[in-house]
Motif scaffolding. Structure first.
Motif, mmCIF file in Angstrom:
data_model
loop_
_atom_site.group_PDB
_atom_site.id
_atom_site.type_symbol
_atom_site.label_atom_id
_atom_site.label_comp_id
_atom_site.label_asym_id
_atom_site.label_seq_id
_atom_site.Cartn_x
_atom_site.Cartn_y
_atom_site.Cartn_z
ATOM 1 N N TRP A 105 2.419 4.290 -5.050
ATOM 2 C CA TRP A 105 3.647 3.697 -5.599
ATOM 3 C C TRP A 105 4.441 2.984 -4.504
ATOM 4 O O TRP A 105 4.919 1.858 -4.707
ATOM 5 C CB TRP A 105 4.483 4.790 -6.258
ATOM 6 C CG TRP A 105 5.860 4.319 -6.630
ATOM 7 C CD1 TRP A 105 6.210 3.607 -7.738
ATOM 8 C CD2 TRP A 105 7.055 4.497 -5.863
ATOM 9 N NE1 TRP A 105 7.559 3.328 -7.708
ATOM 10 C CE2 TRP A 105 8.100 3.869 -6.576
ATOM 11 C CE3 TRP A 105 7.339 5.146 -4.668
ATOM 12 C CZ2 TRP A 105 9.412 3.862 -6.111
ATOM 13 C CZ3 TRP A 105 8.643 5.135 -4.192
ATOM 14 C CH2 TRP A 105 9.667 4.503 -4.913
ATOM 15 N N VAL A 106 4.599 3.621 -3.339
ATOM 16 C CA VAL A 106 5.335 2.997 -2.237
ATOM 17 C C VAL A 106 4.680 1.675 -1.835
ATOM 18 O O VAL A 106 5.350 0.653 -1.647
ATOM 19 C CB VAL A 106 5.424 3.941 -1.023
ATOM 20 C CG1 VAL A 106 5.970 3.204 0.208
ATOM 21 C CG2 VAL A 106 6.300 5.143 -1.344
ATOM 22 N N THR A 107 3.354 1.679 -1.720
ATOM 23 C CA THR A 107 2.628 0.464 -1.347
ATOM 24 C C THR A 107 2.843 -0.635 -2.383
ATOM 25 O O THR A 107 2.999 -1.815 -2.040
ATOM 26 C CB THR A 107 1.128 0.764 -1.201
ATOM 27 O OG1 THR A 107 0.952 1.781 -0.212
ATOM 28 C CG2 THR A 107 0.356 -0.465 -0.756
ATOM 29 N N ALA A 108 2.881 -0.260 -3.654
ATOM 30 C CA ALA A 108 3.118 -1.243 -4.710
ATOM 31 C C ALA A 108 4.533 -1.810 -4.633
ATOM 32 O O ALA A 108 4.739 -3.023 -4.794
ATOM 33 C CB ALA A 108 2.871 -0.607 -6.078
ATOM 34 N N VAL A 109 5.514 -0.946 -4.409
ATOM 35 C CA VAL A 109 6.893 -1.422 -4.249
ATOM 36 C C VAL A 109 6.987 -2.400 -3.082
ATOM 37 O O VAL A 109 7.725 -3.390 -3.124
ATOM 38 C CB VAL A 109 7.855 -0.233 -4.039
ATOM 39 C CG1 VAL A 109 9.243 -0.711 -3.614
ATOM 40 C CG2 VAL A 109 7.963 0.591 -5.326
ATOM 41 N N ASN A 110 6.212 -2.159 -2.044
ATOM 42 C CA ASN A 110 6.233 -3.025 -0.868
ATOM 43 C C ASN A 110 5.404 -4.292 -1.036
ATOM 44 O O ASN A 110 5.310 -5.105 -0.111
ATOM 45 C CB ASN A 110 5.755 -2.248 0.359
ATOM 46 C CG ASN A 110 6.767 -1.207 0.806
ATOM 47 O OD1 ASN A 110 7.946 -1.289 0.466
ATOM 48 N ND2 ASN A 110 6.313 -0.220 1.566
ATOM 49 N N GLY A 111 4.784 -4.475 -2.215
ATOM 50 C CA GLY A 111 4.141 -5.747 -2.502
ATOM 51 C C GLY A 111 2.649 -5.730 -2.759
ATOM 52 O O GLY A 111 2.085 -6.728 -3.216
ATOM 53 N N ASP A 112 1.972 -4.611 -2.501
ATOM 54 C CA ASP A 112 0.523 -4.539 -2.711
ATOM 55 C C ASP A 112 0.244 -3.517 -3.814
ATOM 56 O O ASP A 112 0.305 -2.302 -3.587
ATOM 57 C CB ASP A 112 -0.180 -4.130 -1.416
ATOM 58 C CG ASP A 112 -1.703 -4.063 -1.569
ATOM 59 O OD1 ASP A 112 -2.197 -4.284 -2.681
ATOM 60 O OD2 ASP A 112 -2.378 -3.767 -0.563
ATOM 61 N N GLU A 113 -0.059 -3.992 -5.016
ATOM 62 C CA GLU A 113 -0.224 -3.110 -6.170
ATOM 63 C C GLU A 113 -1.665 -2.636 -6.368
ATOM 64 O O GLU A 113 -1.956 -1.933 -7.340
ATOM 65 C CB GLU A 113 0.264 -3.815 -7.436
ATOM 66 C CG GLU A 113 1.734 -4.197 -7.399
ATOM 67 C CD GLU A 113 2.205 -4.834 -8.695
ATOM 68 O OE1 GLU A 113 1.550 -4.636 -9.741
ATOM 69 O OE2 GLU A 113 3.231 -5.547 -8.660
ATOM 70 N N SER A 114 -2.575 -2.978 -5.467
ATOM 71 C CA SER A 114 -3.984 -2.679 -5.688
ATOM 72 C C SER A 114 -4.265 -1.178 -5.718
ATOM 73 O O SER A 114 -5.026 -0.702 -6.571
ATOM 74 C CB SER A 114 -4.846 -3.359 -4.619
ATOM 75 O OG SER A 114 -4.457 -2.942 -3.308
ATOM 76 N N ALA A 115 -3.677 -0.412 -4.801
ATOM 77 C CA ALA A 115 -3.933 1.032 -4.772
ATOM 78 C C ALA A 115 -3.405 1.695 -6.036
ATOM 79 O O ALA A 115 -4.068 2.556 -6.631
ATOM 80 C CB ALA A 115 -3.297 1.656 -3.529
ATOM 81 N N LEU A 116 -2.214 1.312 -6.472
ATOM 82 C CA LEU A 116 -1.654 1.895 -7.697
ATOM 83 C C LEU A 116 -2.499 1.519 -8.908
ATOM 84 O O LEU A 116 -2.775 2.372 -9.764
ATOM 85 C CB LEU A 116 -0.209 1.424 -7.880
ATOM 86 C CG LEU A 116 0.553 2.017 -9.068
ATOM 87 C CD1 LEU A 116 0.672 3.534 -8.924
ATOM 88 C CD2 LEU A 116 1.931 1.388 -9.200
ATOM 89 N N ALA A 117 -2.923 0.276 -8.977
ATOM 90 C CA ALA A 117 -3.742 -0.165 -10.110
ATOM 91 C C ALA A 117 -5.064 0.585 -10.182
ATOM 92 O O ALA A 117 -5.602 0.798 -11.272
ATOM 93 C CB ALA A 117 -3.994 -1.671 -10.011
ATOM 94 N N SER A 118 -5.590 1.008 -9.038
ATOM 95 C CA SER A 118 -6.883 1.684 -9.023
ATOM 96 C C SER A 118 -6.818 3.118 -9.532
ATOM 97 O O SER A 118 -7.831 3.681 -9.927
ATOM 98 C CB SER A 118 -7.465 1.673 -7.605
ATOM 99 O OG SER A 118 -6.736 2.545 -6.747
ATOM 100 N N ILE A 119 -5.625 3.731 -9.520
ATOM 101 C CA ILE A 119 -5.516 5.136 -9.943
ATOM 102 C C ILE A 119 -4.665 5.324 -11.188
ATOM 103 O O ILE A 119 -4.568 6.445 -11.708
ATOM 104 C CB ILE A 119 -4.937 6.019 -8.816
ATOM 105 C CG1 ILE A 119 -3.491 5.638 -8.502
ATOM 106 C CG2 ILE A 119 -5.810 5.966 -7.569
ATOM 107 C CD1 ILE A 119 -2.763 6.626 -7.604
ATOM 108 N N ALA A 120 -4.027 4.254 -11.689
ATOM 109 C CA ALA A 120 -3.049 4.408 -12.767
ATOM 110 C C ALA A 120 -3.427 3.583 -13.988
ATOM 111 O O ALA A 120 -4.006 2.495 -13.875
ATOM 112 C CB ALA A 120 -1.659 3.999 -12.278
#
Length: 268
Positions: free
Chosen positions: A41-56
């Motif tokens: 979530w933190v990484t997505a807020v900072n502009g990179d949504e790839s990690a969140l998209a992979s688990i959510a």
């Protein structure tokens, strides 16, 4: 920063993890799942949504980044201060892990208001405290079998249901409180705090306020201030309504650090 945040668990969840031992539901792996989800979530807020998209799930990722019915989002740079495993239901189908985290951050209007337009009513300038909640479901498949299926963030005030303000007393407020005049000497901050709470019982449509002075060094935290004021709230409720099954709830809590004359020998 997420790796450095304190990780805790509510007692029931901690007991379940202890019973689970070293598996996916044990403290190590459940804690890892909680940190990974918050870090994504933190990484997505900072502009990179790839990690969140992979688990959510797509909807869960969207609402984590876009608070429902709000005209603001979390600005880049949130600092996670605490992660808590609030529930672990191994008997559910599928098993669920619920995670709560606190963070400091800022709001950003979304969409950006037109030039000259008013800012969203619940948008605050400056850093403030927020809360996030998410649910992970155990899919049992893949190298990482947890799936983020629900989540949202809110201000801490909205989460707790009341506003909290901490500030210093002004010289004019001190003079009004003490009955002294404008030229009565140097004032310094004391270790005394005035707690002023507004509260309301919705069942009987009645509200009031309660005040309490406390001495504390260091300053009470928000949680400590709330615990300190509740006896005064109950006393005022019973004074006004008598004994009964009342259910008052806080609407506001102001904590003011009071001024006073310097200790003897410190005025020179």
């Amino acid at each position: 920063m997420v790796a450095a945040a304190r990780l805790d668990a509510y007692p029931a969840a901690a007991a379940t993890m202890t019973e689970a031992g070293d598996g996916w539901f044990g403290a190590v792996m459940a804690g890892k799942a909680a940190r990974l989800a918050v870090a994504a979530w933190v990484t997505a807020v900072n502009g990179d949504e790839s990690a969140l998209a992979s688990i959510a799930d797509a909807d869960a990722a969207h609402w984590l980044l876009n608070p429902v019915r709000k005209q603001w989002v979390i600005a880049p740079g949130p600092v996670v201060t605490e992660i808590v495993i609030s529930e672990l239901e191994t008997a559910a189908d599928p098993p669920e892990l619920r995670v709560f985290w606190r963070f400091a951050g800022r709001q950003r209007a979304e969409p950006a208001p037109e030039p000259g337009a008013a800012a969203p009513p619940d948008l605050t300038d400056g850093e403030q405290a927020f809360v996030g909640l998410l649910t992970l479901k155990f899919t049992g498949s893949g190298g990482w079998p947890w799936r983020l299926t629900r989540g949202h963030v809110s201000t801490l005030d909205a989460h707790l249901g009341y506003t909290f303000v901490s500030r210093f007393e002004t010289a004019e407020e001190y003079r009004l409180r003490s009955g002294t005049s404008a030229g009565d000497g140097v004032l310094v901050l004391t270790d005394t705090y005035l707690l002023d709470a507004g509260f309301f019982d919705h069942d009987v449509r009645w509200g009031s306020s309660a005040r309490l002075e406390v001495s504390s060094d260091p300053a009470p935290t928000r949680e400590q201030a709330e615990k300190l004021i509740w006896p005064a709230i109950w006393a005022e409720t019973r004074r006004a309504l008598g004994q009964g099954d009342w259910r008052p709830s806080l609407s506001s809590l102001h904590m003011t650090r009071l001024l006073g004359p310097p200790p003897t020998g410190d005025a020179g």
